[in-house]
Design an enzyme around this catalytic site. Structure first.
Site, PDB file in Angstrom:
ATOM      1  N   SER A  87       0.790  -1.234   0.000  1.00  0.00           N
ATOM      2  CA  SER A  87       0.000   0.000   0.000  1.00  0.00           C
ATOM      3  C   SER A  87       0.819   1.279   0.000  1.00  0.00           C
ATOM      4  O   SER A  87       0.242   2.377  -0.021  1.00  0.00           O
ATOM      5  CB  SER A  87      -0.962   0.015   1.193  1.00  0.00           C
ATOM      6  OG  SER A  87      -2.040  -0.857   0.968  1.00  0.00           O
TER       7      SER A  87
ATOM      8  N   LYS B  59      -0.104   3.790  -2.599  1.00  0.00           N
ATOM      9  CA  LYS B  59      -1.131   4.826  -2.463  1.00  0.00           C
ATOM     10  C   LYS B  59      -0.550   6.228  -2.361  1.00  0.00           C
ATOM     11  O   LYS B  59      -1.287   7.217  -2.469  1.00  0.00           O
ATOM     12  CB  LYS B  59      -2.029   4.499  -1.267  1.00  0.00           C
ATOM     13  CG  LYS B  59      -2.879   3.255  -1.524  1.00  0.00           C
ATOM     14  CD  LYS B  59      -3.510   2.697  -0.261  1.00  0.00           C
ATOM     15  CE  LYS B  59      -4.257   1.398  -0.591  1.00  0.00           C
ATOM     16  NZ  LYS B  59      -4.630   0.637   0.603  1.00  0.00           N
TER      17      LYS B  59
ATOM     18  N   SER C  76      -5.894   3.197   4.936  1.00  0.00           N
ATOM     19  CA  SER C  76      -5.390   2.393   3.822  1.00  0.00           C
ATOM     20  C   SER C  76      -6.504   1.612   3.137  1.00  0.00           C
ATOM     21  O   SER C  76      -6.333   0.448   2.762  1.00  0.00           O
ATOM     22  CB  SER C  76      -4.290   1.429   4.294  1.00  0.00           C
ATOM     23  OG  SER C  76      -3.480   1.044   3.206  1.00  0.00           O
TER      24      SER C  76
ATOM     25  N   LYS D 154       3.364   6.653   4.626  1.00  0.00           N
ATOM     26  CA  LYS D 154       2.423   5.568   4.300  1.00  0.00           C
ATOM     27  C   LYS D 154       2.996   4.200   4.650  1.00  0.00           C
ATOM     28  O   LYS D 154       4.167   3.916   4.401  1.00  0.00           O
ATOM     29  CB  LYS D 154       2.069   5.606   2.812  1.00  0.00           C
ATOM     30  CG  LYS D 154       0.959   4.635   2.426  1.00  0.00           C
ATOM     31  CD  LYS D 154      -0.370   5.056   2.996  1.00  0.00           C
ATOM     32  CE  LYS D 154      -1.452   3.994   2.832  1.00  0.00           C
ATOM     33  NZ  LYS D 154      -1.296   2.867   3.782  1.00  0.00           N
TER      34      LYS D 154
END
Length: 401
Positions: free
Chosen positions: A84, A87, A139, A240
């Site tokens: 993730s 992202k 997320s 992140k």
């Protein structure tokens, strides 16, 4: 159906669920335990001195957020699954191509995705700004798909937008297939590319605000940022997390001390605690061993150069940008500025025109450079100038008689 067949079927279902779960799990849907400040504080690691940091992450890097100088790397240019942390790119592409108050209709594809999610409802309308927060804090994979379909028209078209942006940034060893980062053999990046993408994204104020937020709400429910470093590391202000079975635990962190921001990336860690510890090691190493040295300020005059046939005999020279470089003390003693500018210039000169360059070189490697530009307009001495000079000289001689 006999008892043996039932047992076989049951075992197959369990294995199938485990395999599928491993394929789609992202971030904290399969948490491996809480992280406390003691987990980071009590680890003893070499953070300063000549010894390089020791990290167990499969791949890692720490980079100066302003200059992009790599301060340490381990397999920093090797392709990896990135989960993730994908992202980060999803968010910046959406921010640059959409507005917070835009309505986003959730498709069946978005509502049915697995892994970490914020439980979007098919056919329901959400605001783009709220989805961005849900995607980056919790997320949400469903939020990522809804955003991608809204901005790009489809997941596939949005992935093309992500790849174009990566190429523009210079992340040439990266390929995006999805906006969420679930495992796919054609979806990959490197610690270096992720740091470059993050460096670019952190120039956007809206992005910075989102990734530095510890907690918020979505549809009336509280959501907490999955980034443990925001609470554990002083000065941490992004960015992140990521987790899949193939990628392991991943984390991109930004932290700022005394106005200096650095970016760390750790990929393929075994647990959340390990990725937090590894991130701390990299950040401590950067802040403990390097200091930023300011060499040039944008627009500030640094020298002059002579002008041939100009109404002025010289023109000022300035840098087109700030130049700040993180250096160790011994590096600061060895770095050299190499100017490439002519000895004189021919008029006319236009303000802002490029005159030359300056490079800051350490042990044969260019760490930073800037264009050198003219600070003023300088007109050329023409026929009228010389005629005026002759006329004034004649008038003065007549007056003296």
């Amino acid at each position: 159906m006999n008892k043996t067949a039932k047992v076989v079927i049951t075992v197959m279902i369990i294995l199938s669920n485990l395999i599928c779960t491993n394929m789609v799990i992202a971030d904290d849907t399969n948490d491996d335990g809480p992280i406390t400040k003691d987990i980071i504080k009590n680890e003893s690691w070499e953070a300063t001195g000549t010894q390089l940091p020791r990290v167990s992450a499969g791949a890692a890097i720490v980079m100066d957020a302003k200059s992009g100088r790599v301060l340490y790397e381990k397999n920093g240019y090797k392709r990896n699954s990135i989960a993730s942390t994908t992202k980060i790119m999803t968010a910046i592409v959406a921010i640059e191509n959409g507005k917070d108050d835009e309505d986003v209709i959730v498709s069946k594809r978005a509502a049915s995705i697995g892994g970490s999610r914020v439980n979007l409802k098919e056919g329901k309308i959400y605001k783009l700004g709220n989805l961005l927060n849900a995607m980056m804090l919790r997320s949400g994979n469903d939020a990522a798909i809804a955003i991608a379909e809204h901005i790009g028209g489809s997941v596939e078209a949005f992935a093309e937008m992500m790849n174009r942006k990566a190429a523009q940034i210079g992340a040439t060893n990266t390929n995006f297939v999805t906006p969420h980062g679930l495992d796919d053999p054609q979806h990959y990046s490197t610690p270096f590319d992720l740091a470059m993408i993050t460096q670019y994204a952190l120039k956007n104020e809206k992005f910075c605000k989102i990734v530095s937020t510890k907690s918020s709400s979505f549809e009336g429910n509280p959501i907490n940022n999955t980034n443990e470093m925001l609470s554990l590391y002083p000065g941490a202000d992004g960015v992140k997390t990521g987790y899949t079975g193939q990628a392991g635990r991943c984390l991109v962190t930004s932290a700022t001390h005394n106005g200096w921001k650095v970016i760390s990336v750790v990929l393929n860690c075994s647990t959340r605690s390990v990725r937090a510890q590894n991130s701390k090691i990299l950040l401590d190493y950067a802040f403990g061993n390097y200091s930023t040295y300011d060499y040039l300020k944008q627009g500030q005059q640094i020298s002059e150069i002579g002008i041939h046939k100009g109404l002025n005999n010289s023109v000022g020279l300035c840098s087109d940008k700030d130049v700040s470089i993180p250096l160790k003390k011994d590096e600061a003693d060895r770095i050299k500025a190499e100017y490439d500018i002519p000895k004189t210039l021919e008029a006319p000169i236009q303000k802002g025109s490029r005159i030359g360059t300056v490079k800051y070189v350490l042990d044969g490697k260019v760490l930073a450079y800037a264009d050198i530009k003219a600070t003023d307009n300088i007109k050329r001495k023409d026929f009228y100038y010389y005629f005026d000079r002759i006329f004034k000289t004649w008038a003065r001689l007549v007056h003296e008689r």
